[in-house]
Write an enzyme that holds these catalytic residues in place. Sequence first.
Site, PDB file in Angstrom:
ATOM      1  N   GLN A 272      65.219  40.860  25.061  1.00  0.00           N
ATOM      2  CA  GLN A 272      65.923  40.271  23.941  1.00  0.00           C
ATOM      3  C   GLN A 272      67.001  41.321  23.252  1.00  0.00           C
ATOM      4  OE1 GLN A 272      64.860  36.706  23.140  1.00  0.00           O
ATOM      5  NE2 GLN A 272      64.145  37.037  25.291  1.00  0.00           N
TER       6      GLN A 272
ATOM      7  N   ALA B  27      61.907  30.924  15.414  1.00  0.00           N
ATOM      8  CA  ALA B  27      62.091  31.787  17.061  1.00  0.00           C
ATOM      9  C   ALA B  27      63.548  32.097  17.080  1.00  0.00           C
ATOM     10  CB  ALA B  27      61.919  30.712  17.993  1.00  0.00           C
ATOM     11  N   HIS B  28      63.785  32.948  18.304  1.00  0.00           N
ATOM     12  CA  HIS B  28      65.169  33.624  18.653  1.00  0.00           C
ATOM     13  C   HIS B  28      66.199  32.362  18.774  1.00  0.00           C
ATOM     14  CE1 HIS B  28      63.890  33.289  23.251  1.00  0.00           C
ATOM     15  NE2 HIS B  28      63.892  32.175  22.851  1.00  0.00           N
ATOM     16  N   ASN B  29      67.331  32.965  18.142  1.00  0.00           N
ATOM     17  CA  ASN B  29      68.681  32.327  18.289  1.00  0.00           C
ATOM     18  C   ASN B  29      68.746  31.086  17.418  1.00  0.00           C
ATOM     19  OD1 ASN B  29      68.498  33.690  21.050  1.00  0.00           O
ATOM     20  ND2 ASN B  29      70.602  33.580  20.674  1.00  0.00           N
TER      21      ASN B  29
END
Lengths: 337, 337, 337
Positions: B190, B231-233
């Site tokens: 990540q 969460a990511h993005n």
Amino acid sequence: MEIAGIIKGKVIGDENVRITGINSLDKASEGEISFFVDTRYRDFLKETKASALIVSAPVEDYKGAQVVVSDPKLAYARAAGIFAPPVSRYDGISKNAVIEETSAIGVNVSIYPMVYVGREAVIGDNVTLYPGTFIGDKVRIGDRTVIYPNVSIMRDCIVGKDVIIHAGCVIGSDGFGYVRDGSENVKIPQLGIVQIDDNVEIGANTTIDRAANGRTWIKRGVKTDNLVQIAHNVTIGEDSILVSLSGISGSAQIGREVVIGGQAGVKDHIEIGDRAIIGPRAGVHKTIKSGEMVLGDPSMPYRLWMRVSSLIAKLPEINDRLRSLENRLKGSEKEEK
Amino acid sequence: MEIAGIIKGKVIGDENVRITGINSLDKASEGEISFFVDTRYRDFLKETKASALIVSAPVEDYKGAQVVVSDPKLAYARAAGIFAPPVSRYDGISKNAVIEETSAIGVNVSIYPMVYVGREAVIGDNVTLYPGTFIGDKVRIGDRTVIYPNVSIMRDCIVGKDVIIHAGCVIGSDGFGYVRDGSENVKIPQLGIVQIDDNVEIGANTTIDRAANGRTWIKRGVKTDNLVQIAHNVTIGEDSILVSLSGISGSAQIGREVVIGGQAGVKDHIEIGDRAIIGPRAGVHKTIKSGEMVLGDPSMPYRLWMRVSSLIAKLPEINDRLRSLENRLKGSEKEEK
Amino acid sequence: MEIAGIIKGKVIGDENVRITGINSLDKASEGEISFFVDTRYRDFLKETKASALIVSAPVEDYKGAQVVVSDPKLAYARAAGIFAPPVSRYDGISKNAVIEETSAIGVNVSIYPMVYVGREAVIGDNVTLYPGTFIGDKVRIGDRTVIYPNVSIMRDCIVGKDVIIHAGCVIGSDGFGYVRDGSENVKIPQLGIVQIDDNVEIGANTTIDRAANGRTWIKRGVKTDNLVQIAHNVTIGEDSILVSLSGISGSAQIGREVVIGGQAGVKDHIEIGDRAIIGPRAGVHKTIKSGEMVLGDPSMPYRLWMRVSSLIAKLPEINDRLRSLENRLKGSEKEEK
């Protein structure tokens, strides 16, 4: 392009291009490698500045070098690993950490300030402990494991090798067990431990309770997302995945390579077979067989849920159709009389 | 009554009454100002000891001074701000904090004991860092931001000005991404960050993952409750609100002034339009348009859900009516024969 | 066998057997006492190596001593309490803890390294504070209370006697309250506190917000599991139980001896009567009477939910039956014409 060897790809085009980073198609600049897996992004192929591309089959409309691999997503994961910055480490053991004398500390550890390591704890080689980590008495941490800030690992728990525990996790808090005595809740002492095997990764602020007796067991290769709850005496099988905000109740036995979706819940004492998939937000109240895929609450087979879920919003329509039938039948019965 | 000026109200009655605090109608004592917004509490008007009252229109049955405003709830928020105790601050930088030499620390900061500030981190002016705060390498914190105890902000993340992060939050843990290689889960590194813009407030024990590439982006004025997962993005638009235990999956794009209810879940890669309202416990599996209000799982328009939710409990009745029709039809078909 | 006296049991067989531990039937070794409550484990009776057994009635097929009690599960809880290891304690006050001079510390406290105790805080006798605990200004902690690592207790909050707070909890973060001013969310200052009464146990990473005014109140004997959210101005009555990932919204009033299941949610301002049971994953949108048991979302009486939940999976079938009726009726109407 060394990278082609690492990801086991076949190079089409300039084999000598020098790659210094990795990025998405639209953001890559010269010298970076990118990847093309999702055909929705085909338009980016012409415009990308990436000097090389990981692909599953040669693509047109792209001028740079191509590395053809059988699984581009996997190849991307491995390639990104090359360019990922190493985990930040404190140089040695900080004098601002407190380490009980009866503990045993491996070689080449990185122990940040404000870490506490308890009595008779055992810390393996090359372990990294971030600030605010609490390692309880007699806890054992395996080699190369990284524990991020403000994690609490309570007494007697066992953590394997190459484990990553993200910030804020609690490992080995008491299982939730009481017996009523009149109106009062009498605590059932939680005498067991948590055992986390090698290669596990635990997401931020996740909680894993110690067993009433024996162990709560997170087996090799399990990955959990953030804010997951794992209750006492649960077993999670090898390489299973638990997504955020899911909760596994006491003594549930989860097989290997299982996927548990976000916000899903599993009842206590339930068995989930190997490679089963529990969809997001599913409520599992009974045993799920190996390989089954379930969704909904109460959970049901995937195909059934697809039909059910589309009919839920049609309940008003179903009700209207039923009423209409009732009226028509009433009419026709009247006519008959 | 200075306060009337601050909340832009018109005073009816004694303009010179001295106000020293704020409280609810039933608990206010002499010298305190209270507020009357909910007509269910009309009976308290006669009995309250409050010396002044914030109202939307003059009320009878009350003897003290009245401050008439267009929005009493907003006026209450501003008035309470006057009497709120200031955030407790440590005087300067504690010698029990560990601050890496290569970091840059602003003026008039308050750094409590047991804080760690990493290499090349940048801390703005008037920032307050509570005990147990971890500031990773190269993290940047804007002016006047307050970070409560035991918060972990991982390397490279960016936090704006006038931000409040409540205790136990984790900002910048790794996004949850793996690729299967046989049975094994290979971690996708990540490589991105979390960016939190100005005037954001993050509730206790909330987790926000760093992007796979690029950034997870919490825009200006967003407010999250406790135990929220982002969460990511993901992008959360300006002034949106996320209530407790809600979860936003990877790459979801949330518009501005959106409200996400408690325990609601949003699928990955979904778009939620500006000013949409996602009701509590809704499960959102597809794009929601601007201004839409949805509820239920799977989520549906608010009005439809009102009808659907009342029919769910009537399923046994619907089933009985259906069976009755089947029997009657069977009867009438027999008769016909 | 002293233990028989403590659990008020009648001994059948050797009264002088010496018991040194407690374990489950299958895992017990010589010298340990076990328990037989679940008839599914009858087969273990012959094979167990336990030297004594807690039972509700004398059993055959077992050779050791038996202790007959009226409630074996309760007797087990009490017996396990005898053998449970004591809570690890730091010897005195660590020189690596930071304790503000204006605080008041009781006798025989155990304060680990990396604890911070704020100004005018009051710590009772025999209290244990683990590493990373933050005790805010003017907080009061009662006698014998144990606070595990990385817990944050914010200013002015009150914690009673014999309380256990597991790792990572946040007590007294700001309640989630805003008023819109155009698109901007204006914070409503949270002026109240959290009050936790005696004998409460709070699960890991749980969050309890301070009241807007007055107090959020956790009454005597309440037990919460991990990752529970309790919003501002909530009251939880005596001896109530809240299971993991459940959320109680603002100003909800929960009675005594209530059980709230895992992942359940309670709407704001709702009342839940004494001894009510809210099933796992239930969504409670309206008042629940004393003694009621509800399940489902929207929640409904238990018996109704049992029927409803089995019909949800039958919606496709119901739809098909309805269509079939429509076709048959259409047919018979045609015939009539």
